[in-house]
Design a protein around this motif. Structure first.
Motif, short mmCIF file in Angstrom:
data_model
loop_
_atom_site.label_atom_id
_atom_site.label_comp_id
_atom_site.label_asym_id
_atom_site.label_seq_id
_atom_site.Cartn_x
_atom_site.Cartn_y
_atom_site.Cartn_z
N PRO A 55 11.22 101.04 -4.93
CA PRO A 55 10.46 101.73 -3.89
C PRO A 55 9.02 102.01 -4.30
CG PRO A 55 12.55 102.84 -4.32
CD PRO A 55 12.37 101.84 -5.40
N ILE A 56 8.78 102.13 -5.61
CA ILE A 56 7.44 102.42 -6.12
C ILE A 56 7.10 101.43 -7.24
CG2 ILE A 56 5.90 104.13 -7.14
CD1 ILE A 56 7.83 106.29 -6.20
N ILE A 57 5.90 100.89 -7.16
CA ILE A 57 5.36 100.06 -8.24
C ILE A 57 4.09 100.74 -8.74
CG2 ILE A 57 4.31 97.85 -8.84
CD1 ILE A 57 6.05 96.55 -6.73
N PHE A 58 3.96 100.80 -10.05
CA PHE A 58 2.81 101.45 -10.68
C PHE A 58 1.97 100.40 -11.40
CE2 PHE A 58 0.92 103.27 -14.51
CZ PHE A 58 0.16 104.30 -13.98
N MET A 59 0.63 100.53 -11.27
CA MET A 59 -0.23 99.64 -12.04
C MET A 59 -1.43 100.40 -12.59
SD MET A 59 -2.24 97.19 -9.25
CE MET A 59 -3.15 96.36 -10.56
N THR A 60 -1.91 99.94 -13.74
CA THR A 60 -3.07 100.56 -14.37
C THR A 60 -3.80 99.51 -15.19
OG1 THR A 60 -3.81 102.48 -15.66
CG2 THR A 60 -1.87 101.29 -16.49
N GLY A 61 -4.83 99.91 -15.88
CA GLY A 61 -5.58 99.00 -16.73
C GLY A 61 -7.06 99.32 -16.73
N HIS A 62 -7.79 98.59 -17.57
CA HIS A 62 -9.23 98.77 -17.71
C HIS A 62 -10.04 97.58 -17.20
CE1 HIS A 62 -7.47 101.32 -20.92
NE2 HIS A 62 -8.52 102.08 -20.79
N GLY A 63 -9.40 96.43 -17.03
CA GLY A 63 -10.18 95.21 -16.81
C GLY A 63 -9.79 94.42 -15.59
N ASN A 64 -9.92 93.11 -15.71
CA ASN A 64 -9.80 92.20 -14.58
C ASN A 64 -8.37 92.14 -14.02
OD1 ASN A 64 -10.73 90.28 -12.72
ND2 ASN A 64 -10.16 88.58 -14.05
N VAL A 65 -8.31 92.01 -12.70
CA VAL A 65 -7.06 91.82 -11.97
C VAL A 65 -7.23 90.59 -11.09
CG1 VAL A 65 -5.46 92.81 -10.29
CG2 VAL A 65 -6.65 94.31 -11.90
N PHE A 66 -6.20 89.77 -11.03
CA PHE A 66 -6.26 88.59 -10.15
C PHE A 66 -4.92 88.37 -9.49
CE2 PHE A 66 -5.62 84.05 -9.36
CZ PHE A 66 -6.66 83.81 -8.49
N PHE A 67 -4.92 88.27 -8.14
CA PHE A 67 -3.74 87.91 -7.38
C PHE A 67 -3.94 86.52 -6.80
CE2 PHE A 67 -3.43 92.66 -6.00
CZ PHE A 67 -2.89 93.00 -7.24
N THR A 68 -2.95 85.65 -6.97
CA THR A 68 -2.97 84.39 -6.24
C THR A 68 -2.71 84.68 -4.77
OG1 THR A 68 -0.59 84.00 -6.47
CG2 THR A 68 -2.03 83.20 -8.26
N ASN A 69 -2.94 83.70 -3.92
CA ASN A 69 -2.67 83.89 -2.49
C ASN A 69 -1.21 84.20 -2.24
OD1 ASN A 69 -5.34 83.45 -1.80
ND2 ASN A 69 -5.06 81.25 -1.48
N GLU A 70 -0.34 83.53 -3.01
CA GLU A 70 1.10 83.79 -2.86
C GLU A 70 1.44 85.21 -3.28
OE1 GLU A 70 5.45 82.18 -4.52
OE2 GLU A 70 3.59 81.26 -5.22
N GLU A 71 0.84 85.68 -4.37
CA GLU A 71 1.11 87.04 -4.83
C GLU A 71 0.58 88.06 -3.83
OE1 GLU A 71 1.06 86.70 -9.69
OE2 GLU A 71 -0.85 86.67 -8.61
N ALA A 72 -0.59 87.80 -3.26
CA ALA A 72 -1.15 88.71 -2.27
C ALA A 72 -0.23 88.81 -1.05
CB ALA A 72 -2.54 88.24 -1.84
N THR A 73 0.31 87.69 -0.63
CA THR A 73 1.26 87.69 0.49
C THR A 73 2.53 88.45 0.15
OG1 THR A 73 0.42 85.57 1.32
CG2 THR A 73 2.63 86.22 2.02
N ASN A 74 3.03 88.22 -1.06
CA ASN A 74 4.25 88.92 -1.49
C ASN A 74 4.02 90.43 -1.56
OD1 ASN A 74 5.54 86.48 -1.71
ND2 ASN A 74 5.37 86.35 -3.94
#
Length: 213
Positions: A72-91
């Protein structure tokens, strides 16, 4: 015999009704694995002080995993670059509009990248600053002044931003607050105990809100 049956029932209840949170492993080279003690500590606090029963085994997932909807919950963190592919963005979009919730905690340096990538997920949506009277600030714990400041970086005020889908808050983004630094073991950042408690209380509110909505 009666005590044994009670223990068995409690065991099955705990299995059947446990809640789960996952950490998002993303592409781009950013340190998605930052602050490893943060979520385990937050879960312990939340389970002790609110009505959550979160599994202490925290899984790491990617946006390509078929199991994403189990969380139900996803957590994300970090200091730098993030990249989503088109498929990941859709998912990610499908996950969020189907009832999922994403909490992003900027550990300083994430801002420009996450804003860019979320445009792939919701191209027509902009982050909105969450008002202080929003329910996410008023769960078990009340934050009448909104998001607390936990860790200092640029002397900017802490801000909570959100993305909404059909009126439901689906992404909460803590910016210039660094909540997850406050969740880490005390010896790591040497934050005052009062500050750490604020971070835990706000984190618990986010979890409560996400499970209810």
């Amino acid at each position: 015999m009666k005590n044994r049956l009670t223990l068995i029932l409690l065991f099955f209840c705990s299995v059947n009704f446990s809640q789960q949170i996952a950490i998002l492993k993303y592409k781009g080279g950013g340190d998605w694995y930052a602050n490893p003690t943060a979520l385990p500590n937050l879960i312990k606090f939340s389970n002790t002080n609110t009505n959550t029963f979160i599994d202490t085994d925290i899984n790491t997932i990617t946006l390509e995993d078929d199991t994403i909807n189990n969380y139900p919950i996803i957590f994300m963190t970090g200091h730098g670059n993030v990249f989503f592919t088109n498929e990941e963005a859709t998912n990610l979009k499908n996950y969020l509009i189907s009832g999922g919730f994403l909490h992003i905690s900027d550990n300083y340096g994430l801002d420009s990248y996450i804003r860019r990538e979320l445009k792939k997920v919701f191209p027509k949506s902009e982050f909105q600053e969450i008002p202080n009277n929003h329910p996410i600030y008023n769960q078990t714990f009340n934050f009448t002044k909104g998001l607390p400041k936990i860790h200092e970086h640029d002397k900017k005020p802490a801000q909570g931003f959100g993305l909404f889908h059909k009126g439901r808050l689906v992404v909460f983004y803590d910016y210039e607050s660094d909540l997850n630094d406050g969740w880490e073991d005390a010896a790591i950042h040497n934050n005052p105990e009062e500050t750490r408690i604020k971070a835990f209380k706000m984190g618990s509110n986010i979890i409560e809100y996400a499970f209810k909505n």
